[in-house]
Motif scaffolding. Structure first.
Motif, short mmCIF file in Angstrom:
data_model
loop_
_atom_site.label_atom_id
_atom_site.label_comp_id
_atom_site.label_asym_id
_atom_site.label_seq_id
_atom_site.Cartn_x
_atom_site.Cartn_y
_atom_site.Cartn_z
N ARG A 92 1.15 -1.36 0.12
CA ARG A 92 -0.15 -0.06 0.22
C ARG A 92 0.83 1.02 -0.11
N SER A 93 1.97 1.34 0.72
CA SER A 93 2.41 2.72 0.86
C SER A 93 4.37 2.38 -0.09
N PRO A 94 3.58 3.17 -1.18
CA PRO A 94 4.55 3.32 -1.85
C PRO A 94 5.77 3.30 -1.41
N SER A 95 6.15 3.89 -0.45
CA SER A 95 7.59 3.94 0.28
C SER A 95 8.27 2.71 0.91
N LYS A 107 10.70 -3.38 4.72
CA LYS A 107 11.54 -2.98 4.31
C LYS A 107 11.60 -1.75 3.72
N CYS A 108 11.57 -0.29 4.27
CA CYS A 108 11.81 1.04 3.54
C CYS A 108 12.89 1.50 2.54
N LYS A 109 11.98 2.09 1.31
CA LYS A 109 13.24 2.53 0.00
C LYS A 109 14.08 3.69 0.46
N ASP A 110 15.12 3.65 0.70
CA ASP A 110 16.32 4.77 0.96
C ASP A 110 15.36 5.69 1.20
N LYS A 111 15.83 6.35 1.84
CA LYS A 111 15.36 7.75 2.81
C LYS A 111 14.43 7.68 3.27
N GLY A 117 6.19 -1.78 11.14
CA GLY A 117 6.22 -2.33 10.37
C GLY A 117 5.21 -0.90 9.24
N GLN A 118 5.69 0.42 9.44
CA GLN A 118 5.09 1.49 8.54
C GLN A 118 7.02 2.33 8.59
N CYS A 119 6.88 3.18 7.07
CA CYS A 119 7.92 3.38 6.73
C CYS A 119 7.37 5.71 7.12
N PHE A 120 8.84 5.61 7.67
CA PHE A 120 8.73 7.68 7.98
C PHE A 120 9.79 7.68 7.14
#
Length: 201
Positions: A92-95, A107-111, A117-120
């Protein structure tokens, strides 16, 4: 003269047939290249159904939708196995680069930093960024959980089949002074009550 015209027409029709056969072979060859692992394939939309162990990956290019059978889902997708078809489903999250389910990122994208379980872009208060793992780690100290409270329903401890019990987790005194205070936590769970009250109340 008629014989020459007949031979000329025969030659032209055979050339046309050869050209059509060659085009059909090229079209079927390119279709087979795009339909690797497919059970059912469309010339316009690619794979529609995959072999049992493969995942069906569908992506859009403008208004066109295209399918492909893959062994593992690409970054930004996770595999869902089903009775009829295994699908690659987009996180769901583009990051999010890799997810366990639609809403739980692993695992989150760079930056970006991963936390629960969430990207910030920045770690939430009470946490600090770990540059090596790109995760947010809690900096506050948690206290132990209290005992579960009595099982109640609308402030009564009996007379119902089900009730709720609670427990709290408070910040220890040492943590309040030395480190960032974690917010107090509260947990509730369903519990069985005494259906009949003593004395028949």
């Amino acid at each position: 003269m008629q014989w020459i015209i007949f031979m000329l027409l025969l030659f032209i029709s055979s050339v046309e047939m050869l050209t059509q056969n060659r085009w059909k072979k090229q079209a079927s060859a390119s279709l087979l290249e795009n339909c690797t692992g497919c059970v059912l394939c469309s010339e316009d939309n690619g794979c529609i159904t995959c072999h049992h162990r493969l995942f069906l990956l569908i992506w859009r290019d403008g208004i066109r939708q295209y399918g492909m059978c893959v062994h593992t889902c690409p970054p930004g997708y996770f595999g869902v196995r089903g009775l009829e078809v295994n699908r690659c489903t987009k996180c769901r999250s583009p990051s999010c680069e890799s997810c366990f389910s639609r809403d739980f990122c692993m695992k989150c994208k760079d930056k970006f930093y991963l936390y629960k379980g969430q990207c910030f872009r920045q770690c939430p208060p009470g946490t600090e960024a770990q540059l090596g793992s790109r995760e947010c780690q809690e900096t506050c100290e948690q206290g132990p959980w209290s005992e579960w409270s009595a099982c109640t329903h609308e402030s009564r401890t009996c007379g119902c089949k089900w009730g709720v019990e609670t427990r709290v987790r408070e910040v220890p005194e040492a943590a309040r002074e030395e480190r960032t205070a974690c917010p107090a936590q509260l947990e509730t769970r369903r519990c069985r009550m005494k259906k009949h009250c003593p004395g028949g109340e």
